[in-house]
Design a protein around this motif. Sequence first.
Motif, PDB file in Angstrom:
ATOM      1  N   GLU A 128    -145.663 -23.673  70.186  1.00 39.73           N
ATOM      2  CA  GLU A 128    -145.694 -23.985  71.615  1.00 39.73           C
ATOM      3  C   GLU A 128    -144.618 -23.223  72.390  1.00 39.73           C
ATOM      4  OE1 GLU A 128    -145.998 -28.015  72.986  1.00 39.73           O
ATOM      5  OE2 GLU A 128    -146.192 -28.764  70.930  1.00 39.73           O
ATOM      6  N   VAL A 129    -144.955 -22.829  73.614  1.00 39.36           N
ATOM      7  CA  VAL A 129    -143.892 -22.326  74.487  1.00 39.36           C
ATOM      8  C   VAL A 129    -143.000 -23.470  74.948  1.00 39.36           C
ATOM      9  CG1 VAL A 129    -145.193 -20.309  75.277  1.00 39.36           C
ATOM     10  CG2 VAL A 129    -145.317 -22.438  76.598  1.00 39.36           C
ATOM     11  N   LEU A 130    -143.494 -24.715  74.850  1.00 34.06           N
ATOM     12  CA  LEU A 130    -142.692 -25.877  75.212  1.00 34.06           C
ATOM     13  C   LEU A 130    -141.799 -26.357  74.069  1.00 34.06           C
ATOM     14  CD1 LEU A 130    -144.791 -25.892  77.571  1.00 34.06           C
ATOM     15  CD2 LEU A 130    -144.586 -28.388  77.559  1.00 34.06           C
ATOM     16  N   LEU A 131    -141.682 -25.566  73.016  1.00 34.47           N
ATOM     17  CA  LEU A 131    -140.842 -25.950  71.881  1.00 34.47           C
ATOM     18  C   LEU A 131    -139.421 -26.260  72.323  1.00 34.47           C
ATOM     19  CD1 LEU A 131    -140.212 -26.218  68.838  1.00 34.47           C
ATOM     20  CD2 LEU A 131    -139.981 -23.711  68.769  1.00 34.47           C
ATOM     21  N   ASP A 132    -138.870 -25.452  73.200  1.00 38.98           N
ATOM     22  CA  ASP A 132    -137.489 -25.683  73.626  1.00 38.98           C
ATOM     23  C   ASP A 132    -137.354 -26.877  74.558  1.00 38.98           C
ATOM     24  OD1 ASP A 132    -136.239 -23.820  72.086  1.00 38.98           O
ATOM     25  OD2 ASP A 132    -136.178 -22.256  73.612  1.00 38.98           O
ATOM     26  N   ASP A 133    -138.433 -27.299  75.223  1.00 38.97           N
ATOM     27  CA  ASP A 133    -138.375 -28.561  75.968  1.00 38.97           C
ATOM     28  C   ASP A 133    -138.029 -29.689  75.008  1.00 38.97           C
ATOM     29  OD1 ASP A 133    -139.644 -26.841  77.895  1.00 38.97           O
ATOM     30  OD2 ASP A 133    -140.422 -28.639  78.899  1.00 38.97           O
ATOM     31  N   ALA A 134    -138.694 -29.704  73.846  1.00 40.43           N
ATOM     32  CA  ALA A 134    -138.421 -30.729  72.837  1.00 40.43           C
ATOM     33  C   ALA A 134    -137.015 -30.583  72.280  1.00 40.43           C
ATOM     34  CB  ALA A 134    -139.456 -30.652  71.719  1.00 40.43           C
ATOM     35  N   ASN A 135    -136.615 -29.345  71.993  1.00 38.17           N
ATOM     36  CA  ASN A 135    -135.273 -29.114  71.459  1.00 38.17           C
ATOM     37  C   ASN A 135    -134.195 -29.569  72.437  1.00 38.17           C
ATOM     38  OD1 ASN A 135    -136.103 -27.928  69.014  1.00 38.17           O
ATOM     39  ND2 ASN A 135    -136.258 -25.895  69.935  1.00 38.17           N
ATOM     40  N   MET A 136    -134.359 -29.216  73.709  1.00 34.42           N
ATOM     41  CA  MET A 136    -133.357 -29.576  74.710  1.00 34.42           C
ATOM     42  C   MET A 136    -133.313 -31.079  74.938  1.00 34.42           C
ATOM     43  SD  MET A 136    -133.454 -26.463  77.522  1.00 34.42           S
ATOM     44  CE  MET A 136    -135.232 -26.514  77.819  1.00 34.42           C
ATOM     45  N   LEU A 137    -134.483 -31.738  74.912  1.00 34.56           N
ATOM     46  CA  LEU A 137    -134.505 -33.188  75.077  1.00 34.56           C
ATOM     47  C   LEU A 137    -133.795 -33.873  73.912  1.00 34.56           C
ATOM     48  CD1 LEU A 137    -135.398 -35.750  76.530  1.00 34.56           C
ATOM     49  CD2 LEU A 137    -137.610 -35.570  75.356  1.00 34.56           C
ATOM     50  N   ALA A 138    -134.055 -33.394  72.700  1.00 33.59           N
ATOM     51  CA  ALA A 138    -133.395 -33.975  71.530  1.00 33.59           C
ATOM     52  C   ALA A 138    -131.882 -33.777  71.605  1.00 33.59           C
ATOM     53  CB  ALA A 138    -133.951 -33.347  70.254  1.00 33.59           C
ATOM     54  N   GLU A 139    -131.466 -32.588  72.024  1.00 33.18           N
ATOM     55  CA  GLU A 139    -130.028 -32.300  72.130  1.00 33.18           C
ATOM     56  C   GLU A 139    -129.375 -33.179  73.189  1.00 33.18           C
ATOM     57  OE1 GLU A 139    -127.007 -28.532  73.057  1.00 33.18           O
ATOM     58  OE2 GLU A 139    -129.186 -28.229  72.970  1.00 33.18           O
ATOM     59  N   ALA A 140    -130.036 -33.338  74.346  1.00 32.30           N
ATOM     60  CA  ALA A 140    -129.471 -34.166  75.418  1.00 32.30           C
ATOM     61  C   ALA A 140    -129.374 -35.623  74.993  1.00 32.30           C
ATOM     62  CB  ALA A 140    -130.325 -34.040  76.676  1.00 32.30           C
ATOM     63  N   ALA A 141    -130.394 -36.114  74.291  1.00 34.24           N
ATOM     64  CA  ALA A 141    -130.368 -37.502  73.829  1.00 34.24           C
ATOM     65  C   ALA A 141    -129.263 -37.712  72.805  1.00 34.24           C
ATOM     66  CB  ALA A 141    -131.732 -37.873  73.241  1.00 34.24           C
ATOM     67  N   GLU A 142    -129.123 -36.766  71.902  1.00 33.89           N
ATOM     68  CA  GLU A 142    -128.075 -36.884  70.876  1.00 33.89           C
ATOM     69  C   GLU A 142    -126.693 -36.885  71.521  1.00 33.89           C
ATOM     70  OE1 GLU A 142    -126.987 -34.948  66.530  1.00 33.89           O
ATOM     71  OE2 GLU A 142    -128.216 -33.809  67.950  1.00 33.89           O
ATOM     72  N   LYS A 143    -126.486 -36.022  72.512  1.00 35.77           N
ATOM     73  CA  LYS A 143    -125.191 -35.975  73.197  1.00 35.77           C
ATOM     74  C   LYS A 143    -124.897 -37.280  73.924  1.00 35.77           C
ATOM     75  CE  LYS A 143    -124.687 -30.987  73.958  1.00 35.77           C
ATOM     76  NZ  LYS A 143    -124.635 -29.904  74.975  1.00 35.77           N
ATOM     77  N   ALA A 144    -125.954 -37.972  74.356  1.00 38.56           N
ATOM     78  CA  ALA A 144    -125.783 -39.245  75.057  1.00 38.56           C
ATOM     79  C   ALA A 144    -125.612 -40.416  74.095  1.00 38.56           C
ATOM     80  CB  ALA A 144    -126.976 -39.495  75.980  1.00 38.56           C
ATOM     81  N   GLY A 145    -125.620 -40.143  72.794  1.00 39.99           N
ATOM     82  CA  GLY A 145    -125.440 -41.198  71.809  1.00 39.99           C
ATOM     83  C   GLY A 145    -126.710 -41.922  71.429  1.00 39.99           C
TER      84      GLY A 145
END
Length: 298
Positions: A239-256
């Motif tokens: 998917e070209v939206l692969l990084d949407d998923a990656n960025m969402l996962a990273e943001a959620a992880e940073k938020a605890g």
Amino acid sequence: MASKESEAVRRHWAKSRAAAEQDTREGDQELDDHRWAELTTEPSDVDYLSVDGREALWINPHNAATDRVLLCLHGGGYVGGSRYSHRKLFAHLAKAVGSRALVFDYPMAPAHTHPAQLDHAVDTYRWLLNQGLAPEHIVFAGDSVGGGMAITTQLRARSIGLPLPAGALPFSPAVDFEATGASYDGNRDRDAFFHRDLVRGLAYLFLGPDGSPRDPFVNPLYGDLTGLGPIYIQVGGDEVLLDDANMLAEAAEKAGVDVRLDVFPEMQHTFQMAAGRAPEADDAIQRMARWARPVLGL
């Protein structure tokens, strides 16, 4: 190697892209719900019940827990999709989880722009709570823009004092409507449907001339994810939206937030629509179910 059965998803998106390009020339932006629904087999032992006064369907797998619910937010780029295009997909998921599900329609762009869709989703969640469902017994599930809404609906609900659900299941989530991810370039020749200009065009229809793609109720990457329940994200590797998923996962992880991300190699956007047909889709459904059951207390 991707299964032969999963190629139906690639063919579907290739046909949809050709149709979308034709529709753009003719000024018609709607996606073909019927062709979309053909990807998914009809699951056995599931009943559907319309909801009086609401454009929604209860999905009732036989012997499912009645006090646990998946609140399902369909995809379609805010210009297509419906409770009918997605009922079979979410029925496969509900059956695997062993809970009921509610899938509902929301207003479509361009006739209705943001925040109409989000307001309707929050209203549906409030209605569900008013039916006596405990928030800790509800999980949001959504594909594509519905996957993004599985997060933004929580942010909007919290902002007006509603309790948060137990967790969220966004798959192939669309969150970055500026289309900044490097996967737009890296997967440009692999994704059979999406590309940067298409996503930005859909964003314009959805946001209207005055909306911002950086509104945290549009793109949760700009929101405060602190305190949200666990999130399980799935995405196709092509998917070209692969990084949407990656960025969402990273943001959620940073938020605890407790977050899990599974990338399925060689899979297209919302490949789970081939549930009951392709082994990769069935595997994805079973992974979501195994994750959701303990989150729902099942």
